[in-house]
Design a protein around this motif. Structure first.
Motif, PDB file in Angstrom:
ATOM      1  N   GLU A 250      54.571  47.559  17.164  1.00 62.90           N
ATOM      2  CA  GLU A 250      53.801  46.522  16.483  1.00 62.90           C
ATOM      3  C   GLU A 250      52.551  46.155  17.268  1.00 62.90           C
ATOM      4  OE1 GLU A 250      54.335  41.876  14.951  1.00 62.90           O
ATOM      5  OE2 GLU A 250      56.060  43.013  15.730  1.00 62.90           O
ATOM      6  N   GLU A 251      52.695  45.992  18.590  1.00 61.65           N
ATOM      7  CA  GLU A 251      51.544  45.612  19.412  1.00 61.65           C
ATOM      8  C   GLU A 251      50.518  46.747  19.490  1.00 61.65           C
ATOM      9  OE1 GLU A 251      50.769  42.758  20.469  1.00 61.65           O
ATOM     10  OE2 GLU A 251      52.643  41.753  19.940  1.00 61.65           O
ATOM     11  N   LEU A 252      50.982  47.989  19.462  1.00 63.57           N
ATOM     12  CA  LEU A 252      50.052  49.112  19.457  1.00 63.57           C
ATOM     13  C   LEU A 252      49.203  49.121  18.187  1.00 63.57           C
ATOM     14  CD1 LEU A 252      52.327  51.954  20.898  1.00 63.57           C
ATOM     15  CD2 LEU A 252      50.216  51.107  21.942  1.00 63.57           C
ATOM     16  N   GLU A 253      49.819  48.840  17.042  1.00 63.54           N
ATOM     17  CA  GLU A 253      49.064  48.795  15.796  1.00 63.54           C
ATOM     18  C   GLU A 253      48.028  47.660  15.820  1.00 63.54           C
ATOM     19  OE1 GLU A 253      48.964  50.779  13.214  1.00 63.54           O
ATOM     20  OE2 GLU A 253      50.476  52.159  14.016  1.00 63.54           O
ATOM     21  N   LYS A 254      48.421  46.505  16.355  1.00 62.23           N
ATOM     22  CA  LYS A 254      47.479  45.389  16.459  1.00 62.23           C
ATOM     23  C   LYS A 254      46.317  45.737  17.388  1.00 62.23           C
ATOM     24  CE  LYS A 254      50.911  41.708  15.724  1.00 62.23           C
ATOM     25  NZ  LYS A 254      51.583  40.543  16.362  1.00 62.23           N
ATOM     26  N   ALA A 255      46.649  46.362  18.507  1.00 58.23           N
ATOM     27  CA  ALA A 255      45.604  46.720  19.467  1.00 58.23           C
ATOM     28  C   ALA A 255      44.648  47.744  18.884  1.00 58.23           C
ATOM     29  CB  ALA A 255      46.246  47.265  20.742  1.00 58.23           C
ATOM     30  N   ALA A 256      45.178  48.741  18.151  1.00 58.14           N
ATOM     31  CA  ALA A 256      44.333  49.780  17.573  1.00 58.14           C
ATOM     32  C   ALA A 256      43.339  49.209  16.573  1.00 58.14           C
ATOM     33  CB  ALA A 256      45.198  50.837  16.906  1.00 58.14           C
ATOM     34  N   ALA A 257      43.694  48.108  15.928  1.00 59.13           N
ATOM     35  CA  ALA A 257      42.821  47.518  14.915  1.00 59.13           C
ATOM     36  C   ALA A 257      41.573  46.893  15.517  1.00 59.13           C
ATOM     37  CB  ALA A 257      43.596  46.469  14.114  1.00 59.13           C
ATOM     38  N   ARG A 258      41.598  46.542  16.817  1.00 56.95           N
ATOM     39  CA  ARG A 258      40.444  45.860  17.417  1.00 56.95           C
ATOM     40  C   ARG A 258      39.868  46.605  18.623  1.00 56.95           C
ATOM     41  NH1 ARG A 258      45.049  42.992  19.046  1.00 56.95           N
ATOM     42  NH2 ARG A 258      45.278  42.654  21.300  1.00 56.95           N
ATOM     43  N   THR A 277      49.982  56.297  17.401  1.00 55.43           N
ATOM     44  CA  THR A 277      49.062  55.271  16.904  1.00 55.43           C
ATOM     45  C   THR A 277      47.616  55.720  17.044  1.00 55.43           C
ATOM     46  OG1 THR A 277      50.656  53.565  17.552  1.00 55.43           O
ATOM     47  CG2 THR A 277      48.402  52.851  17.121  1.00 55.43           C
ATOM     48  N   ALA A 278      47.278  56.307  18.189  1.00 55.09           N
ATOM     49  CA  ALA A 278      45.906  56.772  18.402  1.00 55.09           C
ATOM     50  C   ALA A 278      45.523  57.858  17.396  1.00 55.09           C
ATOM     51  CB  ALA A 278      45.758  57.295  19.827  1.00 55.09           C
ATOM     52  N   LEU A 279      46.460  58.747  17.080  1.00 53.98           N
ATOM     53  CA  LEU A 279      46.180  59.787  16.098  1.00 53.98           C
ATOM     54  C   LEU A 279      45.924  59.194  14.720  1.00 53.98           C
ATOM     55  CD1 LEU A 279      48.819  62.511  17.079  1.00 53.98           C
ATOM     56  CD2 LEU A 279      46.335  62.727  17.242  1.00 53.98           C
ATOM     57  N   ARG A 280      46.742  58.228  14.326  1.00 50.89           N
ATOM     58  CA  ARG A 280      46.570  57.623  12.995  1.00 50.89           C
ATOM     59  C   ARG A 280      45.244  56.890  12.871  1.00 50.89           C
ATOM     60  NH1 ARG A 280      52.016  56.590  13.834  1.00 50.89           N
ATOM     61  NH2 ARG A 280      51.601  54.463  14.559  1.00 50.89           N
ATOM     62  N   GLY A 282      42.498  57.469  14.831  1.00 47.12           N
ATOM     63  CA  GLY A 282      41.360  58.249  15.302  1.00 47.12           C
ATOM     64  C   GLY A 282      40.734  57.709  16.567  1.00 47.12           C
ATOM     65  N   LEU A 283      41.552  57.198  17.488  1.00 44.59           N
ATOM     66  CA  LEU A 283      41.058  56.598  18.724  1.00 44.59           C
ATOM     67  C   LEU A 283      41.375  57.486  19.923  1.00 44.59           C
ATOM     68  CD1 LEU A 283      42.200  52.881  18.237  1.00 44.59           C
ATOM     69  CD2 LEU A 283      39.871  53.782  18.027  1.00 44.59           C
ATOM     70  N   PRO A 284      40.513  57.456  20.950  1.00 43.25           N
ATOM     71  CA  PRO A 284      40.893  58.100  22.217  1.00 43.25           C
ATOM     72  C   PRO A 284      41.962  57.275  22.921  1.00 43.25           C
ATOM     73  CG  PRO A 284      38.758  57.040  22.438  1.00 43.25           C
ATOM     74  CD  PRO A 284      39.137  56.916  20.989  1.00 43.25           C
ATOM     75  N   LEU A 285      42.758  57.940  23.740  1.00 42.11           N
ATOM     76  CA  LEU A 285      43.887  57.290  24.396  1.00 42.11           C
ATOM     77  C   LEU A 285      43.666  57.266  25.905  1.00 42.11           C
ATOM     78  CD1 LEU A 285      46.760  56.093  23.965  1.00 42.11           C
ATOM     79  CD2 LEU A 285      47.648  58.406  24.354  1.00 42.11           C
ATOM     80  N   ALA A 286      43.933  56.112  26.508  1.00 42.65           N
ATOM     81  CA  ALA A 286      43.883  55.957  27.969  1.00 42.65           C
ATOM     82  C   ALA A 286      45.305  55.702  28.450  1.00 42.65           C
ATOM     83  CB  ALA A 286      42.963  54.805  28.362  1.00 42.65           C
ATOM     84  N   VAL A 287      45.832  56.588  29.293  1.00 47.70           N
ATOM     85  CA  VAL A 287      47.233  56.535  29.710  1.00 47.70           C
ATOM     86  C   VAL A 287      47.325  56.125  31.175  1.00 47.70           C
ATOM     87  CG1 VAL A 287      49.376  57.817  29.965  1.00 47.70           C
ATOM     88  CG2 VAL A 287      47.837  58.323  28.051  1.00 47.70           C
ATOM     89  N   LEU A 288      48.034  55.030  31.426  1.00 45.32           N
ATOM     90  CA  LEU A 288      48.334  54.593  32.791  1.00 45.32           C
ATOM     91  C   LEU A 288      49.825  54.768  33.017  1.00 45.32           C
ATOM     92  CD1 LEU A 288      47.453  53.283  35.446  1.00 45.32           C
ATOM     93  CD2 LEU A 288      47.878  51.048  34.401  1.00 45.32           C
ATOM     94  N   PRO A 289      50.259  55.678  33.913  1.00 40.14           N
ATOM     95  CA  PRO A 289      51.695  55.909  34.092  1.00 40.14           C
ATOM     96  C   PRO A 289      52.404  54.659  34.578  1.00 40.14           C
ATOM     97  CG  PRO A 289      50.430  56.950  35.852  1.00 40.14           C
ATOM     98  CD  PRO A 289      49.441  56.474  34.834  1.00 40.14           C
ATOM     99  N   LEU A 502      44.393  65.338  20.068  1.00 37.40           N
ATOM    100  CA  LEU A 502      44.315  64.028  20.707  1.00 37.40           C
ATOM    101  C   LEU A 502      43.299  64.054  21.841  1.00 37.40           C
ATOM    102  CD1 LEU A 502      45.586  61.158  20.928  1.00 37.40           C
ATOM    103  CD2 LEU A 502      47.196  62.130  22.579  1.00 37.40           C
ATOM    104  N   THR A 503      42.436  63.049  21.881  1.00 39.46           N
ATOM    105  CA  THR A 503      41.478  62.884  22.977  1.00 39.46           C
ATOM    106  C   THR A 503      42.058  61.909  23.991  1.00 39.46           C
ATOM    107  OG1 THR A 503      39.557  63.326  21.560  1.00 39.46           O
ATOM    108  CG2 THR A 503      39.160  62.118  23.610  1.00 39.46           C
ATOM    109  N   VAL A 504      42.116  62.330  25.244  1.00 33.49           N
ATOM    110  CA  VAL A 504      42.742  61.546  26.305  1.00 33.49           C
ATOM    111  C   VAL A 504      41.797  61.481  27.496  1.00 33.49           C
ATOM    112  CG1 VAL A 504      44.806  61.262  27.724  1.00 33.49           C
ATOM    113  CG2 VAL A 504      44.963  62.454  25.555  1.00 33.49           C
TER     114      VAL A 504
END
Length: 511
Positions: A250-258, A277-280, A282-289, A502-504
């Protein structure tokens, strides 16, 4: 007469060179032993004692591991592995090959002498070998940490002459053997800078100098607080949202909207949800392990907030493949497949598997909160392999197969030396498929498959690389594991790739 014959057979000047070397060694010993070093009488004997049996280096390794930095932890492990090899070599070969007596303590002031004098032979110095091995092992993993450890290692080596228990040549040869041990360990388990840089091809992504436009969703259950704080220091204008596991999607969907860039901090399962979520959107993804294993982030070359912050500030990114599974119907069919099984589909960034591994994942999740991730994984493996079970039956390549494991990696996994498998190319368009055939002893077959290299075949296991795999006859309710998550599948199962989907973010040059 025998002695005379033996001497004539030695090279001319043999005794002269030996005597000159021993004389120089003794003079250097006396120069160090008699020289007064400010503070040395109090510090160096204590330091020498602290290094007995490697206690000093185990303490340093524990301190490095406590930082929770992946690089520091790797350096600690490599340092201890190098120390262990050096110590074993010195004690089994070195001490028994050259039985050199210890120096005479007459020139050494009593205040410097150790309370307990060593009883082993003098050549070479085990303390110096262990110190040099640990420092070199740490330096091969991290030059910065190696520079911090090196003065202590040099002081331990000096202390062995200063306290009168070794000649200088003992120390120098011991240190050389220690460094050699560190390089031998690197030959068996390469350092990360020896591995080909993963990630290609390069992609365009927004450059966010202060992180403005980046929204990071962090899985609080993964213990991400420290990493989130470090990211906020690196990118002060980035927005962070910490939430519980059940609220992640849920929070990922909210974040992707803004967001201009979607960020995530958590383990592989959390990263999998963020990638979807990023694929749906069309956003680039930043991954912090932020999880236990963090395979995807580490294969990208991102270990901490500094790596990710540098990539986001510079707009450095790559395109990577995404694996996809579909069960119960083919990707082109509707919700219901030909056999009436409910359609299941999803993506995977790392691996997807059937057989004993999904059961291991469930066992690990069952025990992880009580005893921790790594112990839970070991316990889960023991419980799964010891249980009385039957292999999975499925049909692929037009033949029925009893299987203990069907593994598909998103990209080819490689192994250098004894190091665990890693991916050097995250956009190769291939599934790395490993199959362990059914038999009476699953543990032995799984071990043999794990030790075998890629693209091998035997009566117990096989490995191929293909762009697509189709499996029929999967029993309803069969467990499928993907990126640390588990679901149930049945009927037909199709595995394929979404090439460069996916763009990362990933730093293009090593730190």
């Amino acid at each position: 007469m025998t002695a005379d014959v033996d001497l004539t057979m030695r090279p001319p000047g043999h005794h002269v060179l030996r005597d000159r070397f021993l004389s120089l060694d003794c003079r250097l010993f006396e120069a160090v032993a008699t020289r007064h070093w400010p503070g040395g009488d109090h510090v160096l004997p204590r330091l020498s004692h602290a290094a007995n049996h490697g206690k000093l280096w185990f303490a340093v390794a524990a301190g490095l591991a406590a930082t929770r930095s992946p690089r520091a932890r790797r350096a600690a492990v490599r340092g201890l592995a190098s120390l262990t090899l050096a110590s074993a070599t010195i004690n089994t070969l070195g001490k028994r090959t050259v039985r050199r007596p210890r120096p005479v303590l007459d020139p050494v002031p009593l205040v410097r002498q150790l309370k307990r004098q060593p009883i082993t032979t003098s050549f070479p110095s085990g303390h110096s070998a262990s110190a040099a091995a640990f420092a070199a092992g740490v330096a091969l993993e991290s030059r910065t940490l190696g520079a911090a450890v090196a003065p202590a290692a040099a002081a331990v080596a000096l202390s062995r002459v200063y306290t009168g228990v070794h000649y200088p040549s003992d120390v120098l040869v011991g240190a050389a053997l220690g460094v050699g041990a560190a390089y031998a360990v690197r030959g068996m388990v390469p350092t990360r800078d020896q591995l080909p840089p993963p990630g290609r091809p390069y992609a365009e992504a927004p450059a966010l100098p202060d992180g403005d436009g980046l929204v990071v969703v962090a899985n609080r259950a993964a213990g991400t607080a420290d990493r989130v704080r470090a990211l906020q220091e690196a990118l002060p204008r980035a927005e962070t949202v910490e939430c519980e596991p059940q609220d992640i999607r849920e929070e990922l969907e909210k974040a992707a909207a803004r967001a201009r860039v979607l960020g995530v901090c958590g383990g592989d399962g959390t990263v999998n949800a963020a990638a979807g979520t990023a694929l749906r959107h069309g956003l680039p993804l930043a991954v912090l392990p932020g999880g236990t294993l963090n395979h995807f982030a580490h294969d990208l070359g991102i270990e901490d907030a500094r790596d990710l912050g540098r990539a986001v500030r510079e707009g450095e990114a790559v395109r990577v493949d995404v694996g996809r599974f579909s069960s119960g119907s083919s990707p082109e069919e509707g919700v219901e497949g030909a056999k009436g099984e409910e359609a299941k589909e999803g993506i995977f960034l790392n691996t997807c598997s059937l057989g004993v591994y999904p059961e291991l994942v469930r066992e690990r999740e069952r025990w992880a909160e009580r005893i921790g991730g790594w112990p839970a994984g070991v316990l889960g493996a023991l419980r799964v392999l010891r249980a009385d079970r039957h292999p999975l039956h499925a049909r692929f390549q037009d033949r029925p197969h009893p299987l203990w494991l069907l593994f598909a990696g998103n990209g080819a996994y490689h192994r250098m030396g004894l190091a665990p498998g890693r991916r050097f190319d995250l956009a190769d368009g291939l599934l790395d498929v490993r199959v362990v055939h059914g038999g009476r002893r699953p543990a032995l077959r799984l071990l043999a498959a794990a030790l075998a290299g890629p693209l091998t075949r035997s009566p117990a296991h096989a490995a191929v690389r293909v762009p697509r795999l189709h499996v029929d006859g999967v029993a309803p309710g069969t467990l499928l594991a993907y990126d640390g998550e588990v679901t149930e599948v049945g009927g037909e199962l199709t595995l394929c790739k979404l090439p460069e989907a996916l763009t990362v973010y990933r730093p293009q040059s090593p730190r």
